[in-house]
Design a protein around this motif. Structure first.
Motif, short mmCIF file in Angstrom:
data_model
loop_
_atom_site.label_atom_id
_atom_site.label_comp_id
_atom_site.label_asym_id
_atom_site.label_seq_id
_atom_site.Cartn_x
_atom_site.Cartn_y
_atom_site.Cartn_z
N GLN A 65 -52.36 41.13 -1.16
CA GLN A 65 -52.14 41.73 0.16
C GLN A 65 -53.45 42.19 0.79
O GLN A 65 -53.69 42.00 1.99
CB GLN A 65 -51.16 42.89 0.04
CG GLN A 65 -49.74 42.50 -0.29
CD GLN A 65 -48.85 43.70 -0.50
OE1 GLN A 65 -49.23 44.65 -1.20
NE2 GLN A 65 -47.66 43.67 0.07
N GLU A 119 -55.39 39.14 1.99
CA GLU A 119 -54.82 38.58 3.22
C GLU A 119 -55.21 39.42 4.43
O GLU A 119 -55.49 38.87 5.51
CB GLU A 119 -53.30 38.48 3.08
CG GLU A 119 -52.83 37.42 2.10
CD GLU A 119 -51.32 37.39 1.99
OE1 GLU A 119 -50.68 38.32 2.53
OE2 GLU A 119 -50.79 36.45 1.38
N LEU A 145 -57.46 38.13 7.60
CA LEU A 145 -57.03 38.27 8.99
C LEU A 145 -58.15 38.88 9.84
O LEU A 145 -58.37 38.47 10.98
CB LEU A 145 -55.78 39.14 9.06
CG LEU A 145 -55.24 39.47 10.46
CD1 LEU A 145 -54.84 38.19 11.19
CD2 LEU A 145 -54.07 40.43 10.36
N THR A 162 -55.28 33.60 16.35
CA THR A 162 -53.98 34.03 15.84
C THR A 162 -52.95 34.22 16.94
O THR A 162 -51.81 34.59 16.66
CB THR A 162 -54.13 35.35 15.07
OG1 THR A 162 -54.63 36.35 15.96
CG2 THR A 162 -55.12 35.19 13.92
N GLU A 197 -50.70 43.82 13.15
CA GLU A 197 -50.55 42.37 12.97
C GLU A 197 -50.20 42.04 11.53
O GLU A 197 -49.41 41.13 11.26
CB GLU A 197 -51.84 41.67 13.38
CG GLU A 197 -51.81 40.15 13.27
CD GLU A 197 -50.84 39.51 14.24
OE1 GLU A 197 -50.47 38.34 14.02
OE2 GLU A 197 -50.43 40.20 15.21
N ALA A 198 -50.79 42.77 10.57
CA ALA A 198 -50.48 42.52 9.16
C ALA A 198 -49.01 42.81 8.87
O ALA A 198 -48.36 42.07 8.11
CB ALA A 198 -51.38 43.37 8.27
N GLN A 249 -46.55 42.64 11.09
CA GLN A 249 -45.76 41.62 11.76
C GLN A 249 -45.75 40.31 10.98
O GLN A 249 -44.76 39.58 11.00
CB GLN A 249 -46.29 41.39 13.17
CG GLN A 249 -46.05 42.56 14.12
CD GLN A 249 -46.59 42.31 15.52
OE1 GLN A 249 -47.22 41.27 15.77
NE2 GLN A 249 -46.34 43.25 16.43
N ARG A 250 -46.82 40.02 10.30
CA ARG A 250 -46.89 38.79 9.50
C ARG A 250 -46.20 38.93 8.15
O ARG A 250 -46.09 37.96 7.41
CB ARG A 250 -48.35 38.40 9.27
CG ARG A 250 -49.09 37.97 10.53
CD ARG A 250 -50.43 37.42 10.18
NE ARG A 250 -51.09 36.84 11.34
CZ ARG A 250 -52.05 35.92 11.29
NH1 ARG A 250 -52.45 35.46 10.11
NH2 ARG A 250 -52.61 35.45 12.38
N THR A 268 -47.36 40.75 5.67
CA THR A 268 -48.32 40.98 4.59
C THR A 268 -47.95 42.23 3.81
O THR A 268 -48.08 42.28 2.58
CB THR A 268 -49.75 41.11 5.16
OG1 THR A 268 -50.07 39.91 5.89
CG2 THR A 268 -50.76 41.31 4.06
#
Length: 272
Positions: A93, A96, A100, A108, A123-124, A126-127, A129
């Motif tokens: 994690q 990642e 990003l 992105t 953003e992490a 939402q993805r 992660t």
């Protein structure tokens, strides 16, 4: 119940010096100072109860640190390693999230010019992660690898076809050569620039000096004296800076600036 016998403490000369520095050094952590004081008291043959009474510590605290020093010496006064709280995030994690941060937001699909820690954390999540990650946690992860995606540095592409020729002239002058020949002692290389439209202002009332419990007072109103240009130059090889104010810019003020630099350099060389 039988009373536990206090562990006898015998110090070497080196240990005593080290403990005194720990006990009375003002830059030492408070917890280490307390532990060193306990051992020094114990080395004088004092009981645990007396040490606790004189230092204001609990009897169990005195007994514990006295015993640890008796069995382990100076290294035993340091904190033992603790397992700590279980990690909330896996290494994958964290990797990642760092990956990003190393991408441009436009790549992105995020409508941003550059990342910030709150935006990266959002953003992490939402993805997928991580279920939740705070901006401070993201900032700590990035600090581990000195990543600062919110900073940027600009550059320009060289489009001048004669750049190499012109750059060689400048670099040769910095190396004290011109057309393959060394510069003389009476030749100067200066780097000059100008600052235009400087407002010349004067205060309508004099500034008052500071006094007891009073800061310096500067009058708010001022009178305008027009605009001036400041010309400054740097003597590359003699590490001198000189400048002057002029009512306007042009070739004549620039020539006067060069004359000042030559006069200052000659005067300094003569004085040295």
């Amino acid at each position: 119940m039988p009373v536990a016998t206090a562990c006898p403490i015998a110090l070497t000369a080196a240990e005593r010096v080290r403990l005194k520095k720990m006990a009375y050094g003002y830059k030492i952590e408070h917890r280490l100072r307390v532990r060193a004081q306990i051992v020094l008291h114990a080395a004088r043959g004092r009981s645990n109860a007396r040490i606790a009474r004189e230092t204001g510590l609990h009897l169990d605290t005195v007994r514990a640190w006295r015993g640890r020093f008796a069995h382990g010496g100076l290294p035993a006064l340091a904190d033992r390693k603790r397992s700590g709280r279980p990690a909330c995030f896996t290494p994958l994690q964290i990797a990642e999230a760092k990956a990003l941060a190393c991408q441009l937001p436009a790549e992105t699909g995020v409508p941003l010019s550059r990342w910030s820690c709150p935006e990266l954390a959002r953003e992490a999540m939402q993805r997928g992660t991580a279920t939740f990650v705070s901006a401070s946690t993201m900032r700590r992860w990035l600090a581990e690898d000195a990543l600062k995606p919110w900073q940027h540095r600009s550059w320009i592409f060289i489009t001048d076809p004669c750049f190499r020729t012109r750059a060689e002239r400048v670099l040769d002058l910095y190396a004290r050569t011109w057309e393959g020949q060394a510069l003389g002692e009476d030749e100067y290389v200066i780097s000059a620039d100008e600052k235009t439209s400087i407002q010349a202002r004067c205060r309508c009332h004099p500034t008052l000096a500071p006094g007891q419990a009073r800061a310096m007072r500067v009058n708010h109103t001022y009178g305008r004296g027009g605009a001036l240009a400041y010309l400054a130059a740097y003597d590359v090889h003699r590490a001198r800076v000189f400048g002057r104010c002029e009512p306007r810019t042009g070739i004549d003020p620039f020539t006067g600036l060069g004359n000042i630099g030559t006069a200052v350099g000659a005067e300094n060389d003569h004085g040295s």
